[in-house]
Design a protein around this motif. Structure first.
Motif, short mmCIF file in Angstrom:
data_model
loop_
_atom_site.label_atom_id
_atom_site.label_comp_id
_atom_site.label_asym_id
_atom_site.label_seq_id
_atom_site.Cartn_x
_atom_site.Cartn_y
_atom_site.Cartn_z
N ILE A 1 -3.03 6.15 -4.16
CA ILE A 1 -4.34 5.57 -4.53
C ILE A 1 -4.85 4.13 -4.20
CG2 ILE A 1 -6.32 5.65 -6.24
CD1 ILE A 1 -5.06 8.65 -5.59
N ASN B 1 -4.87 -7.25 -6.60
CA ASN B 1 -6.09 -6.41 -5.78
C ASN B 1 -7.24 -7.17 -5.59
OD1 ASN B 1 -7.67 -5.57 -8.11
ND2 ASN B 1 -5.62 -4.31 -8.43
N PRO C 1 -11.07 2.96 -3.82
CA PRO C 1 -11.38 2.06 -4.87
C PRO C 1 -10.76 2.66 -6.14
CG PRO C 1 -13.05 3.71 -4.31
CD PRO C 1 -11.93 4.18 -3.42
N VAL D 1 11.99 5.98 -15.55
CA VAL D 1 12.30 7.46 -15.19
C VAL D 1 13.38 7.55 -14.40
CG1 VAL D 1 11.45 9.62 -14.49
CG2 VAL D 1 10.04 8.23 -16.08
N GLU E 1 6.61 3.64 -18.74
CA GLU E 1 6.51 2.28 -17.97
C GLU E 1 8.06 1.56 -17.73
OE1 GLU E 1 4.67 1.04 -15.47
OE2 GLU E 1 6.24 -0.50 -15.34
N ILE F 1 0.20 -5.23 -2.52
CA ILE F 1 0.92 -4.27 -1.54
C ILE F 1 0.01 -3.12 -1.61
CG2 ILE F 1 3.01 -2.82 -1.14
CD1 ILE F 1 4.49 -4.69 -2.65
N THR G 1 -11.96 0.90 -9.24
CA THR G 1 -13.19 1.49 -9.71
C THR G 1 -13.20 2.79 -10.45
OG1 THR G 1 -13.93 0.22 -7.80
CG2 THR G 1 -15.74 1.77 -8.90
N ILE H 1 0.68 -2.36 -8.29
CA ILE H 1 -0.66 -2.72 -7.58
C ILE H 1 -1.75 -3.27 -8.30
CG2 ILE H 1 -2.07 -1.60 -5.76
CD1 ILE H 1 -0.06 0.70 -5.84
N SER H 2 -1.86 -2.82 -9.51
CA SER H 2 -2.95 -3.17 -10.34
C SER H 2 -3.15 -4.77 -10.77
CB SER H 2 -2.94 -2.24 -11.85
OG SER H 2 -2.70 -1.13 -11.30
N LEU I 1 -3.98 3.40 -13.17
CA LEU I 1 -4.22 4.95 -13.12
C LEU I 1 -3.57 5.47 -14.40
CD1 LEU I 1 -4.20 5.82 -9.46
CD2 LEU I 1 -5.88 5.05 -10.99
N ILE J 1 -12.74 -5.61 -7.34
CA ILE J 1 -13.93 -5.16 -7.19
C ILE J 1 -14.40 -3.90 -7.61
CG2 ILE J 1 -15.86 -4.77 -5.48
CD1 ILE J 1 -14.46 -6.57 -3.28
C1 LIG Z 1 -4.70 -4.95 -1.67
C2 LIG Z 1 -5.51 -4.00 -2.52
C3 LIG Z 1 -6.77 -4.36 -2.92
C4 LIG Z 1 -7.43 -3.64 -3.67
N1 LIG Z 1 -8.65 -3.72 -4.00
C5 LIG Z 1 -9.47 -2.96 -4.89
C6 LIG Z 1 -10.72 -3.17 -5.21
O1 LIG Z 1 -11.32 -4.20 -5.01
N2 LIG Z 1 -11.57 -2.20 -6.11
C7 LIG Z 1 -10.80 -1.16 -6.15
O2 LIG Z 1 -11.64 -0.23 -6.87
N3 LIG Z 1 -9.59 -0.71 -6.08
C8 LIG Z 1 -8.99 -1.54 -5.25
N4 LIG Z 1 -7.73 -1.36 -5.16
C9 LIG Z 1 -6.97 -0.16 -5.44
C10 LIG Z 1 -6.38 -0.25 -6.89
O3 LIG Z 1 -5.75 -1.74 -6.97
C11 LIG Z 1 -5.30 0.94 -7.15
O4 LIG Z 1 -5.79 1.97 -6.81
C12 LIG Z 1 -4.71 0.80 -8.43
O5 LIG Z 1 -4.29 -0.57 -8.99
C13 LIG Z 1 -3.52 1.70 -8.41
O6 LIG Z 1 -2.97 1.59 -9.69
P1 LIG Z 1 -1.51 2.36 -10.25
O7 LIG Z 1 -1.51 2.87 -11.40
O8 LIG Z 1 -1.48 3.73 -9.06
O9 LIG Z 1 -0.29 1.76 -9.48
P2 LIG Z 1 0.37 0.40 -10.15
O10 LIG Z 1 -0.46 -0.59 -10.57
O11 LIG Z 1 1.43 0.15 -9.02
O12 LIG Z 1 1.23 1.15 -11.36
C14 LIG Z 1 2.31 1.96 -11.10
C15 LIG Z 1 3.21 1.76 -12.14
O13 LIG Z 1 4.30 2.49 -12.19
C16 LIG Z 1 5.44 2.10 -12.87
N5 LIG Z 1 6.74 2.90 -12.09
C17 LIG Z 1 7.12 3.04 -11.23
N6 LIG Z 1 8.31 3.51 -10.85
C18 LIG Z 1 8.40 4.20 -12.19
C19 LIG Z 1 9.38 4.74 -12.90
N7 LIG Z 1 10.64 5.48 -12.12
N8 LIG Z 1 9.49 4.86 -14.24
C20 LIG Z 1 8.65 4.43 -14.85
N9 LIG Z 1 7.61 3.57 -14.44
C21 LIG Z 1 7.40 3.54 -13.02
C22 LIG Z 1 5.52 0.72 -12.06
O14 LIG Z 1 6.17 -0.37 -12.57
C23 LIG Z 1 3.95 0.38 -12.10
O15 LIG Z 1 3.77 -0.35 -13.26
C24 LIG Z 1 -6.69 -2.30 -4.09
C25 LIG Z 1 -5.62 -1.79 -3.65
C26 LIG Z 1 -4.86 -2.95 -3.07
C27 LIG Z 1 -3.43 -2.54 -2.46
#
Ligand SMILES: Cc1cc2nc3c(=O)[nH]c(=O)nc-3n(C[C@H](O)[C@H](O)[C@H](O)COP(=O)(O)OP(=O)(O)OC[C@H]3O[C@@H](n4cnc5c(N)ncnc54)[C@H](O)[C@@H]3O)c2cc1C
Length: 505
Positions: free
Chosen positions: A353, A46, A356, A174, A33, A311, A359, A42-43, A14, A49
């Motif tokens: 989030i 998963n 999906p 941060v 980051e 997670i 997606t 989380i990314s 995201l 899909i």
């Molecule tokens: C089990 C599972 C299965 C899934 N399957 C699908 C699927 O098949 N299809 C689909 O569309 N979606 C799926 N999703 C959803 C999708 O994976 C998530 O919505 C997406 O990966 C979320 O990304 P993110 O950037 O929010 O989080 P993250 O990838 O966790 O990124 C957050 C980042 O913030 C950083 N961070 C945290 N604190 C700080 C700080 N203080 N300072 C600087 N950086 C920091 C972390 O190190 C991390 O890199 C799934 C989710 C899960 C949990």
């Protein structure tokens, strides 16, 4: 000067897509980051899909974004030079409860505008998926679903943001945010940044980031999930993403024919306390195996090459309990995409989030970028924005003649390092030299696919460590697997750069 118009916190899918879409505007942008690489939260764990959009409640932002994203996913991946498998999906059930749910999902899909969606009789399902349990009673086919490599997509978006002028600052956690009259002061330990606006994409820590400037509203209560990965030897066993709607309440099984030709099975649902623990659970893995015997009893589980844990960032509205003085969650979790605008602003948070989110990463990125531009005012489009990111060379995907030419130009493209995936030293060097480049073994893996084959890095890890050390100018003992302290080599002595090797755990 550490002054920005917008700071994006978090380099998961995201955050990378928020930064990419912000560069469509003439703004000074930084992505902060905390880890040494992108897409390590989380990314990276998963189901990979691309959903077609029949699961979401009609009329919601989630439904609209998902349908739109699925329809344009091929184009997005082509722009970003990312591999995409538009394999389609089939949801299957083995009894009346499942059949009722599939019919509801079909109606919902039609209402959401999912194209090509069809209910299938058992014979039609078995024509699509001949290895499926023949007791199948109904199928729901969606040709617009697919699968992608999540971190490949996220890293590509970040590279594109960087090409378009954003700063990607790794190892930047941060630690504090102070609202000012016209923006915010953001601290990363001893480093300070100033910014007019913030987009909080901190994944599992997004609630903690928001609470640096406002009182708790939503908190993330994590749960875990387990996965199994089957070797490419079993790859041909399924052709589509298969969703299983079980007869008894609870989670069914999902099977994914991955872009690289493996099969991904999972995820289970298990309770966990720790937001940082990506460990697997024996109960979860056993649950997956039990479900396999219901859906595809003949699936060759002897070809399992890996398991991993995920997670889920489950968001709940919270309120202060006067008795305990603690913030407690409401009974029911939040199901919609939660995009909070808090004041003082502009401060946008993407909290909890879940699916999906992969997606919809580009759609969510566009949404928050547009909202931020609107909130900042006086923002103009960036005429130099280029949505295209040159794809890295993948020798294995090229015709022999082209490979031969490349080897002539650079002999490192002729040296196979990862034997399972046939990845060359030249590609590994490229992954380290690209910006932002790999600095760990898993960083190379995320960019090239090395170590993801049958031997899981048994043969290539040592070579990759040597190449990383050579390219980064350090000792092999300083190379980590993934994240601080995950050293692989013990007691290697002094580094080639003259630095004393750090502690090896
Ligand atoms: C089990 C599972 C299965 C899934 N399957 C699908 C699927 O098949 N299809 C689909 O569309 N979606 C799926 N999703 C959803 C999708 O994976 C998530 O919505 C997406 O990966 C979320 O990304 P993110 O950037 O929010 O989080 P993250 O990838 O966790 O990124 C957050 C980042 O913030 C950083 N961070 C945290 N604190 C700080 C700080 N203080 N300072 C600087 N950086 C920091 C972390 O190190 C991390 O890199 C799934 C989710 C899960 C949990």
């Amino acid at each position: 000067m550490n002054r920005y118009d917008v700071i994006v916190i978090g380099g998961g899918l995201l955050g990378c897509f928020a930064a990419r879409n912000l560069t469509r505007y003439k703004l000074k942008i930084a992505l902060l980051e905390r880890r040494e690489d992108l897409c390590t939260g989380i990314s990276r764990a998963n189901t990979a899909i691309v959903y077609s959009g029949y699961d979401m409640k009609p009329g919601t932002l989630k439904a609209k974004m998902c349908v739109q994203a699925a329809q344009g996913f091929g184009e997005l991946c082509a722009e970003l030079g990312v591999r995409y498998s538009p394999c389609g999906s089939v949801m299957v059930c083995f009894g009346p409860r499942g059949a009722k749910i599939l019919r509801q999902k079909y109606e919902q899909g039609i209402e959401n505008g999912v194209q090509g969606i069809r209910l299938l009789n058992p014979q039609e399902v078995l024509e699509l998926e001949p290895n499926l349990n023949p007791r199948v009673v109904l199928g729901l086919y969606a040709p617009e679903a697919g699968t992608v490599i999540p971190w490949e997509l996220g890293i590509a978006a970040a590279e594109n943001a960087l090409q378009n002028g954003a700063d990607i600052l790794l190892n930047s956690e941060v630690t504090d945010i102070t609202p000012l009259e016209n923006g915010f002061k953001v601290s990363c330990g001893s480093q300070t940044f100033w910014t007019r606006g913030i987009i909080n994409c901190a994944g599992l820590a997004a609630d903690e980031i928001l609470e640096k400037v406002s009182s708790p509203k939503i908190r993330i209560f994590p749960s875990g999930g387990d996965y199994l990965v089957l070797d490419t030897k079993a790859g041909g066993y399924i052709r589509h993403v298969i969703f299983h709607e079980p007869e008894q309440k609870g989670k069914g099984l999902t099977l994914v024919p991955t872009v690289e030709g493996n099969i991904l099975l999972g995820p289970s649902e298990v309770p966990i306390e720790d937001k940082d623990s990506f460990a697997t659970s024996s109960e979860g893995l056993a649950e997956i195996k039990a479900l396999v015997s219901e859906v595809i009893p003949s699936l060759p589980l002897e070809h399992v090459i890996r398991s991993f844990g995920a997670i889920r960032p489950n968001p709940y509205w919270v309120h202060l309990d006067p008795l305990s003085g603690r913030y407690v969650p409401e009974d029911k979790g939040i199901n919609s995409f939660t995009i909070l605008e808090s004041s003082p602003g502009p401060f946008l948070s993407l909290i909890g989030i879940k699916t999906p989110g992969l997606t919809c990463a580009n759609e969510l990125g566009k949404y928050v970028a547009n909202k931020m531009a609107e909130a900042l005012g006086d923002v103009v489009p960036n005429p130099a924005f280029n949505p295209k990111r040159p794809a890295p060379l993948r020798l294995n995907d090229l015709p022999l003649a082209q490979r031969a030419r490349l080897v002539e130009e650079n002999p490192l493209y002729g040296k196979i390092v990862c034997r399972c995936r046939k990845i060359t030293e030249g590609e590994i060097v490229d992954s380290i030299r690209r910006k932002p480049g790999a600095v760990t073994i898993d960083g190379v893996k995320r960019r090239t696919g090395s170590g993801t084959g049958r031997c899981q890095g048994s043969f290539c890890t040592q070579r990759i460590i040597e190449i990383l050390a050579r390219e980064l100018g350090c000792s092999p003992a300083e190379i980590c697997k993934d994240g601080k302290g995950s050293y692989v080599i013990r007691n290697m002595g002094n580094s080639s750069s003259g630095k004393k090797a750090t502690r090896n755990d």
